[in-house]
Write an enzyme that holds these catalytic residues in place. Structure first.
Site, PDB file in Angstrom:
ATOM      1  N   SER A  79       8.449   4.131   0.064  1.00 35.03           N
ATOM      2  CA  SER A  79       7.372   3.436  -0.633  1.00 35.03           C
ATOM      3  C   SER A  79       7.472   3.648  -2.145  1.00 35.03           C
ATOM      4  CB  SER A  79       6.029   3.950  -0.122  1.00 35.03           C
ATOM      5  OG  SER A  79       4.984   3.268  -0.752  1.00 35.03           O
ATOM      6  N   SER A  92       0.878  -1.165   0.000  1.00 34.41           N
ATOM      7  CA  SER A  92       0.000   0.000   0.000  1.00 34.41           C
ATOM      8  C   SER A  92       0.916   1.216   0.000  1.00 34.41           C
ATOM      9  CB  SER A  92      -0.895  -0.015   1.242  1.00 34.41           C
ATOM     10  OG  SER A  92      -1.899   0.962   1.106  1.00 34.41           O
ATOM     11  N   GLU A  93       0.746   2.113  -0.978  1.00 35.98           N
ATOM     12  CA  GLU A  93       1.784   3.121  -1.208  1.00 35.98           C
ATOM     13  C   GLU A  93       1.865   4.185  -0.118  1.00 35.98           C
ATOM     14  OE1 GLU A  93      -0.751   2.552  -3.312  1.00 35.98           O
ATOM     15  OE2 GLU A  93      -1.562   4.425  -4.136  1.00 35.98           O
ATOM     16  N   ASN A  94       0.915   4.186   0.824  1.00 36.21           N
ATOM     17  CA  ASN A  94       1.060   5.104   1.948  1.00 36.21           C
ATOM     18  C   ASN A  94       2.035   4.566   2.996  1.00 36.21           C
ATOM     19  OD1 ASN A  94      -1.046   3.165   2.333  1.00 36.21           O
ATOM     20  ND2 ASN A  94      -1.655   4.235   4.181  1.00 36.21           N
TER      21      ASN A  94
END
Lengths: 232, 218
Positions: free
Chosen positions: B88, B46-48
């Site tokens: 990320s 999840s890119e967060n």
């Protein structure tokens, strides 16, 4: 070296009209709630805010937008805020949308003392307009400049009186990057402990980057999209 | 019959390979996580700032500090790791993520994608989409073949502002599976009961049809 201030009002007391301010957080997760409330109370105006999102109508940066304190937002995604949309369409608010990884990397570059970085995000799109394009190994990259922010305001889980910070879970997001990038970095933490109590192996942001720190209070930690499974 | 959103996700899930690190976008791509074939282990990014995303929490166990890129409350799986947003996108840019699945408004026969902006409408932003499409090794697009007006979304050239160029590798739409090749869209499979003729009529970009086109099985 005394970095500890009593509360948010004191921490943000010299944020001036027209300042460039970074605010940590992703959505409403890991945002500096206490400092945002203090900025609203202080009524400082014409701010340029660098933050991944712009809050919602009644929370986060949305509270500052409502008071017309923001001249310009630099964000990657601003879809959750009707007042934002109104101000944007009426021309009251400027917005610069940039890819999320570019946003993160421009913060990082500032904290690492690098004036600019090359990234492939946005090549061949309108994001590339006016930017230097350079080829490396046959692939095109855009030159993106480090941010130059007057203040970085971040939220951490734990911090010590020397400004060392530890973040919790995905509330880390942009916070450590922005913490490194501000001329003045202000950290609000859920738990402020004496120096020596945090394990040096676990520090995410070394205190050298942090100028002011205080223990925040009354955290709401609002959830934007509550998604659950039914208990078994 | 056109595929449902769940069936599109189910079909995409068959592309997963053991050991893949996968980023799933918002919408139909998120549903792919519900159809991971048994015996296949993948790690969801999840890119967060999370590797090892788990399912939604049980009621009452939600944690406001633990969300995905769609701002939904989630959980972690054993072996997960948190990191900041620069790391990320660093792992995305460095090609460490094996597969990216995202939605699209338009895809061109050259693999250009448009999915962030409609001129004249409120623009919400590109989020992490431009970073993902600029760097991912393998991009599968989950989309409807036509827009609500019935116009094809698989075009010779995109008409909307681009998110990235020459990056989409495969499309799973509600009526077909197609590879994006140097010569155009290559038809691989059709949805149950959908004819090749129908797919042809709904694909504006160059379509390559070779041999018998099998029907998807569910």
């Amino acid at each position: 070296m005394n970095k500890v201030v009593s509360a948010a009002d004191e921490a943000i007391k010299d944020v001036f009209d027209g300042a460039i301010v970074m605010l940590g957080g992703f959505g409403l997760c890991g945002i500096p709630e206490n400092c945002i409330t203090a900025l609203v109370k202080k009524g400082v105006k014409k701010l340029t805010c660098i933050s991944n999102n712009a809050g919602v109508d009644d929370f986060g940066i949305g509270l500052m937008l409502k008071q017309r304190q923001v001249k310009k937002m630099i964000s990657s995604y601003v879809g959750e805020n009707a007042e934002f949309e109104r101000q944007l369409l009426s021309g009251e608010l400027e917005v610069e949308l940039i890819p999320q990884g570019t946003l993160a990397t421009r913060c990082m570059a500032a904290g690492y003392g690098m004036p600019a970085v090359f990234t492939p995000a946005g090549v061949g799109t309108e994001v590339a307009i006016g930017k230097e394009v350079r080829q490396f190994n046959g692939k095109e990259y855009l030159l993106e400049h480090a941010f130059d922010a007057d203040f970085a305001i971040v939220k951490a889980w734990k911090g010590d009186t020397d400004g060392n910070l530890i973040y919790k879970e995905t509330a880390r997001n942009f916070n450590p990057l922005m913490a490194m990038a501000g001329k003045i970095t202000i950290a609000e933490v859920e738990q402020l402990v004496p120096v020596g109590e945090l394990d040096p192996n676990n520090i995410h942001t070394p205190g050298i980057y942090v100028h002011r720190i205080f223990q925040g209070s009354n955290y709401q930690k609002r959830i934007e999209q509550l998604t659950v499974r039914k208990a078994k | 019959m056109s595929l449902t959103k769940e069936q599109i996700a189910q079909r995409i899930a068959r592309e997963l390979k053991n050991g893949y690190y996968v980023n799933l976008g918002i919408g139909i791509p998120t549903l792919v996580a519900n159809y991971i074939p048994s015996g296949i282990n993948v790690v969801l990014q999840s890119e967060n700032g999370l590797l090892g995303m788990g399912p939604f929490p049980f009621e009452g166990e939600e944690d406001p500090d633990l969300i995905n890129a769609g701002k939904q409350t989630i959980t972690t799986v054993p072996g997960s790791a948190f990191f900041d947003s620069a790391m990320s996108f660093g792992m995305i840019r460095a090609g460490k993520v094996d597969l990216t699945v995202l939605g699209a408004m338009e895809v061109s026969e050259e693999g250009d994608i448009a999915n962030w902006k409609i001129p004249g409408k409120m623009v919400k932003g590109m989020g992490g989409a431009m970073d993902l499409v600029a760097s991912a090794k393998n991009i599968i697009v989950a989309m409807m073949h036509s827009n609500p007006k019935g116009e094809s979304k698989l075009l010779a050239k995109c008409t909307l502002p681009l998110t990235g160029v020459k990056c989409v590798k495969k499309i799973v739409s509600d009526i077909a599976v197609l590879d994006v090749t140097a010569d155009g869209f290559r038809l691989l499979e059709r949805a149950p009961g959908i004819t090749v003729e129908e797919i042809k009529s709904k694909t504006a970009g160059k379509l390559i049809i070779e041999g018998e086109i099998p029907e998807m099985q569910f």
